[in-house]
Design an enzyme around this catalytic site. Sequence first.
Site, PDB file in Angstrom:
ATOM      1  N   LYS A  70       0.799  -1.234   0.000  1.00  0.00           N
ATOM      2  CA  LYS A  70       0.000   0.000   0.000  1.00  0.00           C
ATOM      3  C   LYS A  70       0.833   1.285   0.000  1.00  0.00           C
ATOM      4  O   LYS A  70       0.433   2.288  -0.578  1.00  0.00           O
ATOM      5  CB  LYS A  70      -0.927   0.029   1.216  1.00  0.00           C
ATOM      6  N   ASP A 106     -10.418   3.221   1.776  1.00  0.00           N
ATOM      7  CA  ASP A 106     -10.677   2.853   3.178  1.00  0.00           C
ATOM      8  C   ASP A 106     -11.327   4.024   3.905  1.00  0.00           C
ATOM      9  O   ASP A 106     -12.170   3.849   4.786  1.00  0.00           O
ATOM     10  CB  ASP A 106      -9.364   2.505   3.901  1.00  0.00           C
TER      11      ASP A 106
HETATM   12  P1  NAP Z   1      -2.038  -4.526  12.523  1.00  0.00           P
HETATM   13  O1  NAP Z   1      -0.628  -4.824  12.378  1.00  0.00           O
HETATM   14  O2  NAP Z   1      -2.987  -5.676  12.430  1.00  0.00           O
HETATM   15  O3  NAP Z   1      -2.338  -3.752  13.915  1.00  0.00           O
HETATM   16  C1  NAP Z   1      -1.327  -3.282  14.663  1.00  0.00           C
HETATM   17  C2  NAP Z   1      -1.829  -2.368  15.772  1.00  0.00           C
HETATM   18  O4  NAP Z   1      -2.545  -3.129  16.737  1.00  0.00           O
HETATM   19  C3  NAP Z   1      -0.653  -1.740  16.457  1.00  0.00           C
HETATM   20  O5  NAP Z   1      -1.005  -0.432  16.832  1.00  0.00           O
HETATM   21  C4  NAP Z   1      -0.445  -2.670  17.644  1.00  0.00           C
HETATM   22  O6  NAP Z   1       0.184  -2.025  18.737  1.00  0.00           O
HETATM   23  C5  NAP Z   1      -1.868  -3.022  18.001  1.00  0.00           C
HETATM   24  N1  NAP Z   1      -1.926  -4.303  18.690  1.00  0.00           N
HETATM   25  C6  NAP Z   1      -1.675  -5.526  18.151  1.00  0.00           C
HETATM   26  N2  NAP Z   1      -1.843  -6.477  19.100  1.00  0.00           N
HETATM   27  C7  NAP Z   1      -2.188  -5.837  20.239  1.00  0.00           C
HETATM   28  C8  NAP Z   1      -2.496  -6.276  21.555  1.00  0.00           C
HETATM   29  N3  NAP Z   1      -2.480  -7.578  21.889  1.00  0.00           N
HETATM   30  N4  NAP Z   1      -2.842  -5.341  22.470  1.00  0.00           N
HETATM   31  C9  NAP Z   1      -2.877  -4.036  22.146  1.00  0.00           C
HETATM   32  N5  NAP Z   1      -2.575  -3.558  20.937  1.00  0.00           N
HETATM   33  C10 NAP Z   1      -2.260  -4.441  19.974  1.00  0.00           C
HETATM   34  O7  NAP Z   1      -2.348  -3.429  11.442  1.00  0.00           O
HETATM   35  P2  NAP Z   1      -3.573  -2.766  10.687  1.00  0.00           P
HETATM   36  O8  NAP Z   1      -3.280  -2.925   9.252  1.00  0.00           O
HETATM   37  O9  NAP Z   1      -3.728  -1.403  11.228  1.00  0.00           O
HETATM   38  O10 NAP Z   1      -4.908  -3.621  10.948  1.00  0.00           O
HETATM   39  C11 NAP Z   1      -5.555  -3.609  12.166  1.00  0.00           C
HETATM   40  C12 NAP Z   1      -6.878  -4.371  12.136  1.00  0.00           C
HETATM   41  O11 NAP Z   1      -7.830  -3.671  11.369  1.00  0.00           O
HETATM   42  C13 NAP Z   1      -6.806  -5.780  11.543  1.00  0.00           C
HETATM   43  O12 NAP Z   1      -7.568  -6.623  12.348  1.00  0.00           O
HETATM   44  C14 NAP Z   1      -7.463  -5.645  10.187  1.00  0.00           C
HETATM   45  O13 NAP Z   1      -8.124  -6.833   9.787  1.00  0.00           O
HETATM   46  C15 NAP Z   1      -8.481  -4.543  10.474  1.00  0.00           C
HETATM   47  N6  NAP Z   1      -8.863  -3.804   9.268  1.00  0.00           N
HETATM   48  C16 NAP Z   1     -10.157  -3.848   8.869  1.00  0.00           C
HETATM   49  C17 NAP Z   1     -10.563  -3.155   7.754  1.00  0.00           C
HETATM   50  C18 NAP Z   1     -12.010  -3.211   7.339  1.00  0.00           C
HETATM   51  O14 NAP Z   1     -12.313  -2.909   6.189  1.00  0.00           O
HETATM   52  N7  NAP Z   1     -12.892  -3.546   8.228  1.00  0.00           N
HETATM   53  C19 NAP Z   1      -9.655  -2.386   7.021  1.00  0.00           C
HETATM   54  C20 NAP Z   1      -8.327  -2.351   7.455  1.00  0.00           C
HETATM   55  C21 NAP Z   1      -7.931  -3.077   8.582  1.00  0.00           C
HETATM   56  P3  NAP Z   1       1.798  -1.811  18.778  1.00  0.00           P
HETATM   57  O15 NAP Z   1       2.054  -0.612  17.919  1.00  0.00           O
HETATM   58  O16 NAP Z   1       2.118  -1.604  20.196  1.00  0.00           O
HETATM   59  O17 NAP Z   1       2.401  -3.067  18.199  1.00  0.00           O
END
Ligand code: NAP
Length: 281
Positions: A70, A106
Amino acid sequence: MIDTKTRLLGLIGYPLGHSLSPLLHNQAIEEINLNYVYLAFEVKPADLKKAVNAIRAFGIRGVNVTIPHKERVIPLLDEVEPLARKIGAVNTIVNDQGKLKGYNTDLSGLKRMLEEDASFVLKGKKAVIIGAEDAARAAGFTLCQAEIAEIYLLNRTIKKAEQLAGEWTEYYPEIRIKGGGLSPENYYRELKNSNLLIDTTPVGMSPNTDEFPVVEENALHSGLLVVDLVYNPRETALLKAARRAGAKTLGGIGMLIYQGLESFKLWTGKEAVVENWKKIL
Ligand code: NAP
């Protein structure tokens, strides 16, 4: 039927796993009777440049772009929509006669979900966002564009929350934005007088469906709309707790659908039927 006029759409990412995009887009193509086909292409990071050139060479009408391309795809494009450039991520490419333009649907996907599925007006409200990666980045810019009054960004790694909050403040100095650690104290204090909570972490995603990003159930209240971007399961542990506290809730499925609809419209000029996609999902 596939013939010499059939145009190609697709998805590039690595690894792709079990993406639902081919199913959704091909269903819409069939339903509207368009001469397109949507395929998934696993493109390794080292091959990204070749893949982008192939979009031009094969006259592919457009592609969705997912992890890990991306950000890295941006310098390979001819033009990038200003908001996608601001957030530094493109999830849709449109090919207009060899000229590739990048978009990020998004943002409009999240906005449409909040407005259409929860009738939520962002202007003037206070939001807490959890997480500080791509999904949080998209959420923050969506809220700022819609003139939210205040955002408190909470993340496990404090530095990342402070950095992202600082970046938003540079673009939107009129909005009160702060970043902090994901502690129960911060969560409780900031949520008390907030209208919106968006959890952008993968916490609670299947199979770890009992997990919460913060264990502080008392902070949830009936004046909140609680959004969890996770879409599997439909109702995460956080959303269940929010519902028990009398809050309105939304899972991530709407954002997934609306961002896809927007991409589809950019390529074909047509609207797929939301209800049909909801049924499939
Ligand atoms: P990601 O790598 O899945 O998320 C990382 C973030 O989550 C970081 O800020 C991390 O904190 C935090 N995190 C991970 N495990 C944690 C835990 N056990 N406790 C507290 N914080 C935690 O990256 P992403 O791409 O942003 O995606 C996030 C989520 O959004 C995914 O589940 C994805 O499927 C969802 N999503 C959904 C859509 C939709 O269309 N609905 C679109 C995009 C993404 P640290 O910085 O401390 O590591």
